[in-house]
Write a protein that holds these residues in place. Sequence first.
Motif, PDB file in Angstrom:
ATOM      1  N   THR A  16     -19.434  25.139   8.890  1.00 14.14           N
ATOM      2  CA  THR A  16     -19.314  23.824   9.510  1.00 14.14           C
ATOM      3  C   THR A  16     -20.173  22.790   8.791  1.00 14.14           C
ATOM      4  O   THR A  16     -19.793  21.621   8.703  1.00 14.14           O
ATOM      5  N   GLY A  20     -18.579  19.581   7.235  1.00 12.64           N
ATOM      6  CA  GLY A  20     -19.109  18.274   7.608  1.00 12.64           C
ATOM      7  C   GLY A  20     -19.465  17.434   6.399  1.00 12.64           C
ATOM      8  O   GLY A  20     -19.247  16.220   6.381  1.00 12.64           O
ATOM      9  N   VAL A  23     -16.184  16.184   4.896  1.00 15.87           N
ATOM     10  CA  VAL A  23     -15.642  15.096   5.726  1.00 15.87           C
ATOM     11  C   VAL A  23     -16.469  13.825   5.537  1.00 15.87           C
ATOM     12  O   VAL A  23     -15.921  12.721   5.503  1.00 15.87           O
ATOM     13  N   ALA A  27     -15.075  10.357   4.268  1.00 14.46           N
ATOM     14  CA  ALA A  27     -15.285   9.139   5.051  1.00 14.46           C
ATOM     15  C   ALA A  27     -15.862   8.026   4.192  1.00 14.46           C
ATOM     16  O   ALA A  27     -15.493   6.859   4.346  1.00 14.46           O
ATOM     17  N   ARG A  56     -14.945   6.647  12.415  1.00 12.77           N
ATOM     18  CA  ARG A  56     -14.660   7.838  13.231  1.00 12.77           C
ATOM     19  C   ARG A  56     -14.881   9.112  12.424  1.00 12.77           C
ATOM     20  O   ARG A  56     -15.378  10.118  12.952  1.00 12.77           O
ATOM     21  N   LEU A  57     -14.517   9.085  11.145  1.00 11.13           N
ATOM     22  CA  LEU A  57     -14.748  10.251  10.287  1.00 11.13           C
ATOM     23  C   LEU A  57     -16.239  10.500  10.079  1.00 11.13           C
ATOM     24  O   LEU A  57     -16.676  11.648  10.026  1.00 11.13           O
ATOM     25  N   GLY A  59     -18.527   9.848  12.271  1.00 12.64           N
ATOM     26  CA  GLY A  59     -18.968  10.467  13.521  1.00 12.64           C
ATOM     27  C   GLY A  59     -18.610  11.947  13.579  1.00 12.64           C
ATOM     28  O   GLY A  59     -19.417  12.777  14.009  1.00 12.64           O
ATOM     29  N   LEU A  60     -17.403  12.279  13.133  1.00 12.11           N
ATOM     30  CA  LEU A  60     -16.981  13.683  13.101  1.00 12.11           C
ATOM     31  C   LEU A  60     -17.839  14.492  12.133  1.00 12.11           C
ATOM     32  O   LEU A  60     -18.236  15.618  12.437  1.00 12.11           O
ATOM     33  N   ALA A  61     -18.150  13.896  10.992  1.00 11.02           N
ATOM     34  CA  ALA A  61     -19.002  14.595  10.012  1.00 11.02           C
ATOM     35  C   ALA A  61     -20.382  14.849  10.595  1.00 11.02           C
ATOM     36  O   ALA A  61     -20.953  15.909  10.392  1.00 11.02           O
ATOM     37  N   GLN A  63     -21.120  15.244  13.761  1.00 15.61           N
ATOM     38  CA  GLN A  63     -21.001  16.307  14.761  1.00 15.61           C
ATOM     39  C   GLN A  63     -20.893  17.670  14.114  1.00 15.61           C
ATOM     40  O   GLN A  63     -21.428  18.653  14.612  1.00 15.61           O
ATOM     41  N   LEU A  64     -20.170  17.745  13.001  1.00 19.87           N
ATOM     42  CA  LEU A  64     -20.027  19.035  12.315  1.00 19.87           C
ATOM     43  C   LEU A  64     -21.341  19.500  11.694  1.00 19.87           C
ATOM     44  O   LEU A  64     -21.606  20.697  11.642  1.00 19.87           O
ATOM     45  N   HIS A  66     -24.322  18.827  12.792  1.00 18.95           N
ATOM     46  CA  HIS A  66     -25.386  18.949  13.797  1.00 18.95           C
ATOM     47  C   HIS A  66     -25.725  20.408  14.030  1.00 18.95           C
ATOM     48  O   HIS A  66     -24.849  21.238  14.264  1.00 18.95           O
TER      49      HIS A  66
END
Length: 68
Positions: A16, A20, A23, A27, A56-57, A59-61, A63-64, A66
């Motif tokens: 992950t 991340g 991603v 992004a 948004r990407l 933010g997803l990166a 989260q991944l 984290h």
Amino acid sequence: MGALKGLLGVVVGLLTAVLGTVVGILAAVVWLVGALLCVTILLLPLGIPVVKLANRLFGLAGQLMHLP
């Protein structure tokens, strides 16, 4: 059995984190394209959604990457 769960947790965590990072790089590229579109006045309506997608990407990166 506990050692196997621990090893699986480490592998999933590394996977992950790498995903991340990929991603996050994607992004950044999408954000640069969106910023370039926003500089061009005629393409501004197309650039704003692209920049929002990049945010948004990001933010997803985050989260991944984290750590639990």
